[in-house]
Design a protein around this motif. Sequence first.
Motif: not given
Length: 63
Positions: A2-10, A31-33, A36-42
């Motif tokens: 996948k090119l764009i992923t959404v990840k959650r980090q605590t 965050k939207k990645h 694998g590089i974070p782009i934007k905090t949603l």
Amino acid sequence: MKLITVKRQTKHEDRFTPKMGKLTAKVTYIKKHLLGIPIKTLHKYRETYYGEVKDCIDCNLAR
């Protein structure tokens, strides 16, 4: 792949609120990645001492 992923980090952060003073809270970042590089905090939110979930906008990092 996948090119764009959404990840959650605590992680734990020190926060300051006018009523309670300094507190350590669990802050969750969504965050939207891109590749694998974070782009934007949603969105980011925190869990309070009593288990409530609140938005991080009402909490300042410094006085």
